[in-house]
Design a protein around this motif. Structure first.
Motif, mmCIF file in Angstrom:
data_model
loop_
_atom_site.group_PDB
_atom_site.id
_atom_site.type_symbol
_atom_site.label_atom_id
_atom_site.label_comp_id
_atom_site.label_asym_id
_atom_site.label_seq_id
_atom_site.Cartn_x
_atom_site.Cartn_y
_atom_site.Cartn_z
ATOM 1 N N VAL A 54 -7.097 2.163 2.904
ATOM 2 C CA VAL A 54 -7.120 0.774 2.434
ATOM 3 C C VAL A 54 -7.906 0.665 1.129
ATOM 4 O O VAL A 54 -7.448 0.050 0.152
ATOM 5 N N VAL A 58 -6.225 -0.299 -2.575
ATOM 6 C CA VAL A 58 -6.646 -1.506 -3.289
ATOM 7 C C VAL A 58 -7.076 -1.160 -4.708
ATOM 8 O O VAL A 58 -6.626 -1.776 -5.686
ATOM 9 N N ALA A 141 -3.819 -8.703 10.134
ATOM 10 C CA ALA A 141 -4.110 -7.448 9.441
ATOM 11 C C ALA A 141 -5.255 -6.687 10.105
ATOM 12 O O ALA A 141 -5.230 -5.459 10.174
ATOM 13 N N ALA A 145 -5.153 -2.874 11.711
ATOM 14 C CA ALA A 145 -6.090 -1.801 11.377
ATOM 15 C C ALA A 145 -6.744 -1.234 12.627
ATOM 16 O O ALA A 145 -6.902 -0.019 12.769
ATOM 17 N N LEU A 153 -0.249 -2.446 7.980
ATOM 18 C CA LEU A 153 -1.523 -2.425 7.254
ATOM 19 C C LEU A 153 -1.308 -2.036 5.794
ATOM 20 O O LEU A 153 -1.899 -2.636 4.884
ATOM 21 N N THR A 157 -2.045 -4.369 2.559
ATOM 22 C CA THR A 157 -2.964 -3.883 1.531
ATOM 23 C C THR A 157 -2.298 -3.854 0.164
ATOM 24 O O THR A 157 -2.918 -4.201 -0.857
ATOM 25 N N THR A 158 -1.026 -3.460 0.118
ATOM 26 C CA THR A 158 -0.300 -3.429 -1.157
ATOM 27 C C THR A 158 -0.154 -4.829 -1.737
ATOM 28 O O THR A 158 -0.391 -5.050 -2.936
ATOM 29 N N PHE A 160 -2.048 -7.414 -1.093
ATOM 30 C CA PHE A 160 -3.389 -7.856 -1.463
ATOM 31 C C PHE A 160 -3.808 -7.254 -2.801
ATOM 32 O O PHE A 160 -4.384 -7.942 -3.656
ATOM 33 N N ALA A 161 -3.504 -5.966 -3.009
ATOM 34 C CA ALA A 161 -3.894 -5.301 -4.247
ATOM 35 C C ALA A 161 -3.184 -5.901 -5.451
ATOM 36 O O ALA A 161 -3.800 -6.114 -6.510
ATOM 37 N N PHE A 179 -14.399 -2.281 -2.877
ATOM 38 C CA PHE A 179 -13.529 -1.301 -2.237
ATOM 39 C C PHE A 179 -13.742 0.101 -2.822
ATOM 40 O O PHE A 179 -13.596 1.097 -2.103
ATOM 41 N N THR A 340 1.409 5.298 0.245
ATOM 42 C CA THR A 340 0.067 5.865 0.402
ATOM 43 C C THR A 340 -0.201 7.012 -0.561
ATOM 44 O O THR A 340 -1.347 7.452 -0.678
ATOM 45 N N SER A 343 -3.063 6.639 -2.832
ATOM 46 C CA SER A 343 -4.438 6.844 -2.365
ATOM 47 C C SER A 343 -4.915 8.264 -2.588
ATOM 48 O O SER A 343 -6.028 8.611 -2.194
#
Length: 423
Positions: A54, A58, A141, A145, A153, A157-158, A160-161, A179, A340, A343
């Motif tokens: 996460v 972000v 959410a 998690a 999730l 998160t995507t 939100f980012a 974050f 992902t 990340s």
């Protein structure tokens, strides 16, 4: 001895000791004692997955999207990167089942490995297509998690980012910094756990050696060949992109990118290869307006081989356990694999191996336990990951320069925009 070498040595010693002592009267009792140690280490890695993924998503998506908004070159590059990441995930999902159909794991090795970790049971429920659609957007959410529902999730998160790029800069900086601090703390924890990795890997390898015997080595070699083949195909697609997208002669591209590939092979680091990539791009006639923006952005955000090879790891584990995956499960894996990958920014290979494969396995209902063994042999597939990534980075920079109609005069304009955006 490097961390990767220590873990690989622990794997080899554990397997050999398990094979040699398999017929001893006390081997089963020793395996019963070793198994909890290995699972305890694996659980430690697993506890970092959700906060780390996460936090990294972000920070990487918010910063990458903001950079793309600040430069037309970065925007085009970001679009190419996203498209290639999805293509890589789909390629892995299609290619691995075909390869395993033609070259299945040796039967004796598969049977031995399935019986070696008798306590590991894959998820039995198979979601339908309707369940897949309903699972995309989480109603809660935090609940997603807490219950390791990775796909909803990741989607939350995507969103939100990207939403962070629409709020005032001072507010966005506060949230991204928060974050980033979480990600840095989790990376410290993961590095602690990887320092203890030889203990956990040795324990699990001993259990597998007792139960699987010499078949474990055959299975690991087979695994390396299957997963590496996906990276090799993505690597080959970089040449196709250079020829079709950048309209470069194949021989010229291959010749000029070779020095960067040599650095990538020796360092296994895209970041360390950045100067060599810039030199290769210059020799290929790529405008600085493209290479000077695209390549640093690619080093930070782009892992072309990642989604395909990560899907290959999880699909191989499913094959290991004889799981018949539903198309909806594979679709979930493709989505998670493509997203992902962001990340993986600036993380050591073993850390990114955990953060990028474990979410896919959780989303698809595939056991995590084999990851503790496969991380020990990741050094070999990681060679193909890095060389493939570097080759694709240069191909994307050349394509953006060619398709965008850029020239050397454009470099200052785009770099000034990036500096203004950072300011």
């Amino acid at each position: 001895m490097s961390q990767a070498a220590r873990i690989l040595a622990a794997l080899a010693i554990g397997l050999l000791l398990g094979i040699v002592t398999a017929h001893a009267a006390w081997s089963n009792q020793a395996a019963d004692l070793a198994e909890p140690v290995g699972h305890l280490w694996l659980s430690g890695l697993q506890m970092t997955i959700v906060p780390l993924v996460v936090a990294l998503l972000v920070t990487s998506i918010a910063e990458g999207a903001e950079a793309a908004r600040g430069s037309r070159v970065a925007g085009r590059s970001f679009g190419w990167m996203v498209a290639i990441l999805w293509l890589s995930a789909i390629l892995g999902a299609l290619m691995v089942p075909l390869l395993l159909g033609v070259f299945p794991m040796p039967a004796h090795a598969a049977d031995a490995l399935r019986t070696a970790l008798t306590g590991v049971k894959p998820v039995q429920s198979v979601p339908g297509f309707g369940d897949f659609l309903r699972s995309i957007v989480p109603s809660n959410a935090l609940a997603a998690a807490a219950s390791d529902q990775i796909l909803p999730l990741v989607v939350f998160t995507t969103i939100f980012a990207f939403a962070l790029t629409r709020i005032p800069a001072e507010h966005r900086a506060l949230i991204v910094s928060f974050f980033r601090a979480i990600a840095e703390a989790m990376i410290v924890v993961v590095n602690w756990l990887l320092w203890l990795g030889p203990i956990g890997v040795f324990a699990l390898a001993y259990v597998v050696g007792v139960g699987a015997g010499g078949g474990a080595f055959a299975a690991l070699l087979h695994y390396i060949a299957i997963v590496s083949s996906v990276g090799i195909v993505v690597w080959a697609l970089a040449y196709l992109l250079a020829v079709v997208g950048a309209r470069l002669p194949l021989g010229r591209f291959a010749r000029e990118v070779a020095p960067a590939q040599a650095v990538a092979f020796s360092t296994q680091s895209s970041l360390a290869t950045l100067p060599a990539m810039l030199r290769s791009s210059e020799k290929l006639g790529v405008p600085v307006a493209s290479s000077g923006v695209t390549l640093p952005l690619a080093v930070a955000l782009f892992r072309a081989t990642g989604p395909g090879m990560n899907m290959a790891v999880v699909l191989y584990i499913a094959h290991w356990y004889g799981m018949a995956l539903h198309p909806a499960q594979i679709a979930v894996g493709v989505v998670v694999a493509a997203i992902t990958t962001f990340s993986a920014i600036s993380l050591p290979g073993q850390v990114s191996f955990v953060t990028n494969t474990a979410p896919i396995a959780l989303a698809m209902g595939v056991p995590l336990e084999p990851l503790a063994l496969l991380i020990a042999v990741e050094t070999i597939p990681d060679l193909f990951r890095t060389v493939g990534n570097v080759t694709m980075d240069v191909a994307v920079a050349a394509t953006v320069g060619r398709r965008g109609g850029l020239s050397a005069d454009d470099s200052n304009t785009d770099q000034d925009r990036l500096l203004q955006q950072e300011t």
